[in-house]
Design an enzyme around this catalytic site. Structure first.
Site, short mmCIF file in Angstrom:
data_model
loop_
_atom_site.label_atom_id
_atom_site.label_comp_id
_atom_site.label_asym_id
_atom_site.label_seq_id
_atom_site.Cartn_x
_atom_site.Cartn_y
_atom_site.Cartn_z
N HIS A 1 5.09 -9.36 -22.57
CA HIS A 1 4.53 -9.46 -21.22
C HIS A 1 3.17 -8.79 -21.13
O HIS A 1 2.29 -9.23 -20.40
CB HIS A 1 5.49 -8.84 -20.20
CG HIS A 1 6.67 -9.70 -19.90
ND1 HIS A 1 7.31 -9.70 -18.66
CD2 HIS A 1 7.35 -10.59 -20.65
CE1 HIS A 1 8.33 -10.55 -18.69
NE2 HIS A 1 8.37 -11.10 -19.89
N ASP A 2 2.99 -7.70 -21.87
CA ASP A 2 1.70 -7.02 -21.89
C ASP A 2 0.63 -7.91 -22.51
O ASP A 2 -0.46 -8.08 -21.96
CB ASP A 2 1.81 -5.71 -22.67
CG ASP A 2 0.52 -4.92 -22.68
OD1 ASP A 2 -0.14 -4.82 -21.62
OD2 ASP A 2 0.15 -4.39 -23.74
N SER B 1 -1.80 -2.63 -20.22
CA SER B 1 -1.97 -2.68 -18.76
C SER B 1 -0.63 -2.77 -18.04
O SER B 1 -0.52 -2.39 -16.87
CB SER B 1 -2.86 -3.87 -18.37
OG SER B 1 -2.37 -5.08 -18.90
N PRO C 1 4.48 -17.25 -18.94
CA PRO C 1 5.30 -18.47 -18.81
C PRO C 1 6.68 -18.13 -18.26
O PRO C 1 7.39 -17.30 -18.84
CB PRO C 1 5.37 -19.00 -20.24
CG PRO C 1 5.12 -17.81 -21.11
CD PRO C 1 4.18 -16.93 -20.35
N HIS D 1 15.02 -14.12 -27.91
CA HIS D 1 16.12 -14.19 -26.95
C HIS D 1 17.47 -14.00 -27.63
O HIS D 1 18.51 -14.09 -26.97
CB HIS D 1 16.10 -15.53 -26.21
CG HIS D 1 14.98 -15.64 -25.22
ND1 HIS D 1 14.70 -16.80 -24.53
CD2 HIS D 1 14.05 -14.73 -24.82
CE1 HIS D 1 13.64 -16.59 -23.74
NE2 HIS D 1 13.24 -15.35 -23.91
N SER E 1 26.42 -11.56 -29.80
CA SER E 1 25.58 -10.74 -30.69
C SER E 1 24.29 -10.34 -30.02
O SER E 1 23.25 -10.27 -30.66
CB SER E 1 25.28 -11.50 -32.00
OG SER E 1 24.49 -12.65 -31.75
#
Length: 323
Positions: free
Chosen positions: A65-66, A75, A161, A191, A245
């Site tokens: 995300h950064d 930031s 996104p 993920h 898992s």
């Protein structure tokens, strides 16, 4: 046609800009100024993740995300002020955790090497070490990032996104950051660890097209399982993204997606593109034969997005505050 050409030119320009900036980073950047930094970060990250293994996924996600908003400049770590809402308080980032862990590591590094190592670099190192501690891959992290001084919540929705993006939108989003289709499907493999709130995918279960239907891209048995866990209005319950898992970094994510059990639209849509579909099925059928190597390579590439180097930005003393 002309519009499409302009978009392609913009993406190519952005990709070239990203690469040029990223070339200023190097492995062993702090060899003379803070030679023990990676050992310090590794030891403290080990303490943190050993005590709270579920922090690994949100910290890895925090790094992503950064980098997608203003580049990898830390930031996302800045606090909001009375006249500015920072990135961390934007809706997509409200579920992130681990800010205190980054601050904890930073404070220890500061005692050893005051004013030398950026928060952006510490986040990149902690994300790597946290992944490794969940039995994931190791990669050498090129360092030398500087910290940004600007953090604006409105830029998050523009650049990050969302989980409901289709493959066309995802490819465009990644291309704007200098990442290709393979990077997209490889980084989606993160993920394999972590959880998600029901609200991030409940539309797929209860009202996909606005008429009370489910997403046909989801396996019907999986829909039934998820409905038992998530009511239409549930905003708090957490669901494992890779059931069984979610605390182990492995290739299980691809096996789930191949069985039409990707939790988000952005997971399921990987089956709708020839290149991403082929990669999903390769990893699902070969027990992740190339996944770790590919993930390491794509993480290094992502970690170079729009970095600040040289005299740009600053080295924050406290990650949540500009100097």
């Amino acid at each position: 046609m002309a519009f499409t050409k302009h978009i392609v030119v913009i993406f190519v320009f952005l990709a070239i800009f990203n690469i040029c900036n990223g070339q200023s980073l190097k492995v062993g950047f702090y060899k003379k100024t803070c030679p023990s930094v990676e050992e310090i970060v590794r030891k403290e990250t080990t303490r943190i993740i050993s005590a709270a293994p579920t922090l690994a996924a949100p910290i890895l996600r925090m790094h992503f995300h950064d980098c997608f908003v203003r580049g990898c400049d830390g930031s996302i770590l800045l606090n909001s002020t009375s006249n500015n809402q920072a990135e961390k308080d934007s809706f997509p980032n409200l579920s992130l955790r681990g800010y205190g862990s980054i601050d904890r590591v930073k404070s220890i590094v500061e005692k050893q090497c005051p004013g030398v190592v950026s928060c952006a670099d510490i986040l990149a190192l902690v994300a790597r070490d946290a992944t490794l501690l969940l039995k994931g891959p190791f990669w050498k992290v090129p360092l030398g990032r500087r910290d940004g001084r600007v953090s604006n919540s409105t830029e998050v929705l523009i650049n990050l996104p969302p989980p409901f993006f289709n493959i066309t939108q995802l490819k465009a989003s990644f291309a704007s950051k200098g990442l290709n289709t393979k990077d997209l499907v490889v980084l989606s493999g993160s993920h394999t660890i972590g959880t998600s709130q029901c609200s991030s995918f409940s539309t797929r279960l209860y009202n996909f097209t606005g008429v009370g239907d489910t997403d046909p891209a989801l396996d019907s048995n999986y829909v039934a399982q998820l409905r038992r866990k998530c009511s239409p209005t549930d905003t708090t319950k957490l669901v494992e993204m890779d059931p069984g898992s979610f605390k182990t970094f492995d290739q299980g994510y691809y096996a789930q997606v191949a069985k039409r059990r990707g939790l988000f639209t952005s997971d399921s849509t990987l089956l709708s593109d020839p290149e991403t579909n082929a990669y999903v099925r390769l990893q699902a059928t070969s027990k992740g034969s190339t996944f770790f190597k590919d993930f390491a390579k794509s993480m290094v590439k992502m970690g170079k997005i729009d970095v600040l180097t040289g005299n740009q930005g600053e080295i924050r003393r406290t990650c949540a505050l500009v100097n």
